[in-house]
Scaffold this active site. Structure first.
Site, PDB file in Angstrom:
ATOM      1  N   SER A 187       0.156   7.754   5.762  1.00 49.93           N
ATOM      2  CA  SER A 187       0.050   6.406   6.304  1.00 49.93           C
ATOM      3  C   SER A 187      -0.830   5.587   5.377  1.00 49.93           C
ATOM      4  O   SER A 187      -1.793   6.103   4.806  1.00 49.93           O
ATOM      5  CB  SER A 187      -0.566   6.435   7.709  1.00 49.93           C
ATOM      6  OG  SER A 187      -0.912   5.125   8.136  1.00 49.93           O
ATOM      7  N   GLN A 189       2.434  -8.837  13.753  1.00 53.88           N
ATOM      8  CA  GLN A 189       2.334  -7.534  14.416  1.00 53.88           C
ATOM      9  C   GLN A 189       0.901  -7.013  14.494  1.00 53.88           C
ATOM     10  O   GLN A 189       0.685  -5.856  14.860  1.00 53.88           O
ATOM     11  CB  GLN A 189       3.237  -6.519  13.728  1.00 53.88           C
ATOM     12  CG  GLN A 189       2.859  -6.168  12.307  1.00 53.88           C
ATOM     13  CD  GLN A 189       3.975  -5.432  11.592  1.00 53.88           C
ATOM     14  OE1 GLN A 189       5.020  -6.010  11.275  1.00 53.88           O
ATOM     15  NE2 GLN A 189       3.774  -4.153  11.337  1.00 53.88           N
ATOM     16  N   VAL A 234       6.871  12.172   5.866  1.00 50.30           N
ATOM     17  CA  VAL A 234       6.290  12.880   4.727  1.00 50.30           C
ATOM     18  C   VAL A 234       4.830  13.182   5.066  1.00 50.30           C
ATOM     19  O   VAL A 234       4.101  12.310   5.556  1.00 50.30           O
ATOM     20  CB  VAL A 234       6.382  12.047   3.441  1.00 50.30           C
ATOM     21  CG1 VAL A 234       5.725  12.773   2.268  1.00 50.30           C
ATOM     22  CG2 VAL A 234       7.857  11.751   3.121  1.00 50.30           C
ATOM     23  N   GLY A 287       5.351   8.583   1.249  1.00 53.87           N
ATOM     24  CA  GLY A 287       6.323   8.339   2.302  1.00 53.87           C
ATOM     25  C   GLY A 287       7.259   7.197   1.949  1.00 53.87           C
ATOM     26  O   GLY A 287       8.477   7.285   2.137  1.00 53.87           O
ATOM     27  N   HIS A 288       6.702   6.115   1.407  1.00 52.64           N
ATOM     28  CA  HIS A 288       7.542   5.010   0.946  1.00 52.64           C
ATOM     29  C   HIS A 288       8.419   5.449  -0.229  1.00 52.64           C
ATOM     30  O   HIS A 288       9.572   5.034  -0.349  1.00 52.64           O
ATOM     31  CB  HIS A 288       6.676   3.828   0.515  1.00 52.64           C
ATOM     32  CG  HIS A 288       5.839   3.245   1.600  1.00 52.64           C
ATOM     33  ND1 HIS A 288       4.477   3.424   1.678  1.00 52.64           N
ATOM     34  CD2 HIS A 288       6.164   2.488   2.679  1.00 52.64           C
ATOM     35  CE1 HIS A 288       3.997   2.792   2.723  1.00 52.64           C
ATOM     36  NE2 HIS A 288       4.997   2.220   3.355  1.00 52.64           N
ATOM     37  N   GLU A 309      10.719   7.942   9.874  1.00 54.72           N
ATOM     38  CA  GLU A 309      10.658   8.461  11.231  1.00 54.72           C
ATOM     39  C   GLU A 309       9.225   8.572  11.755  1.00 54.72           C
ATOM     40  O   GLU A 309       9.032   8.787  12.956  1.00 54.72           O
ATOM     41  CB  GLU A 309      11.346   9.823  11.304  1.00 54.72           C
ATOM     42  CG  GLU A 309      12.856   9.740  11.156  1.00 54.72           C
ATOM     43  CD  GLU A 309      13.538  11.074  11.314  1.00 54.72           C
ATOM     44  OE1 GLU A 309      12.835  12.099  11.473  1.00 54.72           O
ATOM     45  OE2 GLU A 309      14.790  11.105  11.277  1.00 54.72           O
ATOM     46  N   ALA A 340       0.852  -1.196   0.000  1.00 52.95           N
ATOM     47  CA  ALA A 340       0.000   0.000   0.000  1.00 52.95           C
ATOM     48  C   ALA A 340       0.880   1.236   0.000  1.00 52.95           C
ATOM     49  O   ALA A 340       0.695   2.146   0.811  1.00 52.95           O
ATOM     50  CB  ALA A 340      -0.976  -0.015   1.170  1.00 52.95           C
TER      51      ALA A 340
END
Length: 269
Positions: free
Chosen positions: A183, A58, A174, A33-34, A146, A29
């Site tokens: 996210s 997780q 980001v 940011g990635h 981060e 997804a």
């Protein structure tokens, strides 16, 4: 770009990579940011290896493993655009061939506070899969965002304490133009929930300006539809807040049925 899904294919693909190898580990997804992680890896390393795996260890029993977004074709296109050399997208059976592992990485005291307190066992699952993927991909560098600040700190501690020859590099969060941290879970938010979720960044900024969390808590109080989990001020290593100098603000909250996290560096006068 080569895409593999089995261990033998990964060994073959990894052996063909040249220069320093950088790994970016994701659950898919992919978003901007990635993309920032991949582009920094591409600029610094001879070869870039991307992993895409939704790690069941997780997720708690009431969390969103089944509905977690899976967008493999779009992810692969972003990987191509960013110059990725090798993508490892395994199944659950490939990563855990004997079923759920009996031995897991213990995150220690830092793993049971903040996210670890709200999501028991979360960091055991994160560190176990990261350690497994480190063994399988054998990178020289690893890039993590981060935004998952506590996770980044624990991965660095694991690499240090286990003497893993990997340079772990953090990449700044980001954000959308309005401040919302990117996210994969943002796509769960209804328009009204997304608007309400902006309070996370506002609260962090208010607390940073004031030098304490009270100003941030006041921002959350203005948006009662967002349920606060925590808002804390710590030192950069997530210990007690310093009197002055570098510090970190971290928060988690629920916007509707979606749990979001964010954090911000601050320099206390």
């Amino acid at each position: 770009m080569k895409v593999v899904s089995t261990r033998p294919q990964l060994r073959e693909g990894r052996a063909a990579l040249t220069g320093d190898v950088a790994v970016v580990m994701t659950m898919g997804a992919l978003h901007s940011g990635h993309e920032a992680l991949l582009r920094q890896a591409r600029a610094a390393a001879g070869s870039v290896l991307l992993t895409i795996f939704v790690n069941p260890l997780q997720f708690g029993p009431t969390e969103d493993f089944e509905r977690y977004p899976r967008t493999l074709e779009a992810d692969l296109q972003m990987a191509r655009d960013c110059g990725v050399d090798l993508v490892f997208a395994p199944s659950r059976e490939v990563v855990y061939p004997s079923g759920e592992p009996a031995v897991r990485v213990d995150p220690g005291p830092l793993g049971v506070v903040l996210e670890g307190a709200s999501r028991p066992g979360f960091f055991h699952g994160v560190l176990t899969v990261v350690n497994k993927l480190f063994q399988l991909t054998r990178p020289d560098q690893a890039y993590f965002g981060e935004k998952d600040y506590q996770q980044l700190g624990l991965i660095r501690a694991m690499v240090r304490d286990f003497d893993l020859p990997i340079d772990v590099r953090g990449v700044p969060t980001v954000r959308e133009p309005d401040g919302l941290a990117l996210s994969s879970r943002n796509r769960y938010l209804a328009p009204a929930e997304r608007e309400a979720a902006l309070v996370l960044h506002r609260a962090l900024r208010a607390a940073a300006a004031a030098g304490d969390v009270e100003a941030g808590l006041a921002e959350f109080a203005k948006v009662p539809e967002v349920k606060l989990d925590y808002l804390v001020l710590t030192d950069p290593m997530l210990g007690p807040a310093p009197q002055h100098g570098p510090a970190r603000l971290l928060t988690a909250a629920w916007a509707g049925g979606t749990r979001l996290i964010d954090n911000l560096g601050v320099d206390l006068p």
